[in-house]
Scaffold this active site. Structure first.
Site, PDB file in Angstrom:
ATOM      1  N   LYS A  53       0.841  -1.204   0.000  1.00  0.00           N
ATOM      2  CA  LYS A  53       0.000   0.000   0.000  1.00  0.00           C
ATOM      3  C   LYS A  53       0.876   1.254   0.000  1.00  0.00           C
ATOM      4  CE  LYS A  53      -0.300  -0.456   5.031  1.00  0.00           C
ATOM      5  NZ  LYS A  53      -1.096  -1.042   6.127  1.00  0.00           N
ATOM      6  N   TYR A 271      16.810  28.978  10.270  1.00  0.00           N
ATOM      7  CA  TYR A 271      15.614  29.698  10.731  1.00  0.00           C
ATOM      8  C   TYR A 271      15.499  29.621  12.247  1.00  0.00           C
ATOM      9  CZ  TYR A 271      13.706  29.780   5.955  1.00  0.00           C
ATOM     10  OH  TYR A 271      13.479  29.995   4.630  1.00  0.00           O
TER      11      TYR A 271
HETATM   12  C1  LIG Z   1      -0.408  -2.020   6.740  1.00  0.00           C
HETATM   13  C2  LIG Z   1      -1.022  -3.321   7.084  1.00  0.00           C
HETATM   14  C3  LIG Z   1      -0.247  -4.485   7.111  1.00  0.00           C
HETATM   15  C4  LIG Z   1       1.267  -4.467   7.018  1.00  0.00           C
HETATM   16  O1  LIG Z   1       1.778  -3.986   8.245  1.00  0.00           O
HETATM   17  P1  LIG Z   1       3.371  -3.909   8.524  1.00  0.00           P
HETATM   18  O2  LIG Z   1       3.446  -3.514   9.949  1.00  0.00           O
HETATM   19  O3  LIG Z   1       3.872  -2.832   7.610  1.00  0.00           O
HETATM   20  O4  LIG Z   1       3.948  -5.223   8.228  1.00  0.00           O
HETATM   21  C5  LIG Z   1      -0.895  -5.692   7.280  1.00  0.00           C
HETATM   22  N1  LIG Z   1      -2.240  -5.742   7.439  1.00  0.00           N
HETATM   23  C6  LIG Z   1      -3.012  -4.642   7.452  1.00  0.00           C
HETATM   24  C7  LIG Z   1      -4.477  -4.783   7.662  1.00  0.00           C
HETATM   25  C8  LIG Z   1      -2.427  -3.388   7.291  1.00  0.00           C
HETATM   26  O5  LIG Z   1      -3.192  -2.291   7.327  1.00  0.00           O
END
Ligand SMILES: *Cc1c(COP(=O)(O)O)cnc(C)c1O
Length: 377
Positions: A53, A271
């Protein structure tokens, strides 16, 4: 806190184009090795999927997915339908690859999901019914809320869908749930969620189960079930924050020195004038800032590396620039055009995250599109 950057990048770095200011390096060989390590850890009775994702956690969903397919991965998760369509189009030559969408179908988007062979994760009763009305014979997954209280059917909702026969009408590839505290092995939530998940799964006899993401895999075989869903660990983030990182480093971030400055004792830097030189200092200003994803909170705190030396960020991080104290480094290293490592084998994304009051996940997903991307295979 231990240094959590893992092993060295597996190949020498290629020269970036002369116009590149900041360069993101993604080691595809290390990603493949990380997937194989996790797949071996869960064993042959459990599938190892991959979560890609947010454009593969900012690293590029298409290239990282290709590398994972080559390593043996056949199932991928994205968050949104848009991400699913983009990945399905990039993998048009691989109809054997399954892409599941964690957010499930928006109302009216079922047709589009079917057209791209996307597998929905059905999270709430409305999604279950919308899917069943259009595509009862097409594969879907069900999410159960075992205690995270974010997405997924509650126990009473599941009971109702069981009682009215709805569940029997679905072709379920998996029932999934997600852990709240898997990076804290001693947390009582882990065992609680496992118990709730199993109680709910009794309504779904024969359906493969999936509970663990990256850190959950390291809670042991009781958490593996039939499929695991790692994301972060594949990119080298440490799934076991209280222990040394078992994963190989994947991500490198380098930026060019634009200017070298000699400043007098008492000079202010950046800054807000938050840094005052305690003596005569030599500074180097490099071509990345918070617009590239360097957390602004890491001003006066983050570290970088140049020619094997650890150097400190001084002053605030600007939008496009960061200033480093390079006093005492050899002249040949401190030259405009030379690259400084901001994320590398000696200081990983988890380290920058700690110094920027965030987590490695946020560091990776915020790395800007402005960075030149370089893939090592
Ligand atoms: C993002 C996500 C994962 C992966 O999680 P990681 O901690 O990056 O391994 C797995 N399952 C769901 C439902 C998620 O939202």
């Amino acid at each position: 806190m231990p240094i959590t950057s893992g092993a060295a990048l597996s190949s020498p770095l290629p020269d970036p184009p002369p116009g590149a200011a900041g360069v993101l390096t993604v080691d595809l060989t290390a990603i493949a090795a990380n997937w194989r390590l996790l797949a071996a850890k869960v064993g042959p009775g459990c599938r190892c999927a991959a979560v890609v994702k947010a454009d593969g956690y900012g690293l590029g969903a298409a290239p990282v997915t290709r590398a994972l397919i080559e390593a043996g991965c056949r199932r991928f998760f994205v968050a949104t339908i848009g991400e699913g369509i983009a990945l399905a189009e990039a993998l048009a030559d691989r109809p054997d690859i399954a892409i599941a969408v964690l957010d499930g179908p928006n109302p009216g988007a079922v047709g589009e999901m079917l057209a791209h062979r996307l597998i929905p994760v059905l999270n709430e009763p409305g999604q279950v019914k919308a899917w069943l009305a259009v595509a009862p014979d097409r594969p879907a997954m069900l999410q159960l809320d075992s205690g995270l209280s974010r997405l997924g059917l509650s126990a009473p909702e599941l009971q109702a869908l069981s009682d009215d026969g709805t569940l029997k009408g679905l072709r379920l590839e998996a029932a999934i749930s997600h852990l709240a505290c898997s990076d804290t092995p001693a947390h009582p939530m882990n065992a609680d969620q496992r118990r709730h998940f199993e109680a709910m799964a009794r309504h779904l006899p024969g359906v493969p189960l999936s509970l663990a993401a990256s850190s959950g895999i390291f809670l042991g075989p009781d958490f593996h079930y039939d499929m695991v869903r790692p994301g972060a660990a594949l990119w080298g983030l440490n799934p076991t924050p209280d222990a040394p990182n078992p994963m190989q480093a994947v991500v490198g971030l380098r930026a060019r020195i634009i200017q070298v400055l000699e400043v007098a004792s008492g000079s202010r830097v950046g800054y807000g004038a938050t840094y005052t030189a305690p003596g005569p200092r030599r500074l180097a200003t490099i071509a990345v800032g918070y617009a590239d994803g360097i957390p602004r909170a890491a001003g006066n705190r983050a570290k970088a590396h140049l020619g094997g030396h650890r150097i400190a960020v001084v002053g605030r991080i600007s939008m496009d620039l960061t200033t480093l104290d390079v006093t005492g480094l050899p002249d040949e290293d401190v030259q405009p055009g030379r690259f400084v490592d901001l994320i590398g084998p000696d200081y990983g994304a988890d380290d920058l995250a700690r110094d920027g009051d965030t987590i490695g996940y946020e560091i990776l997903t915020r790395l800007s599109r402005r960075l030149h991307r370089s893939y090592l295979a």
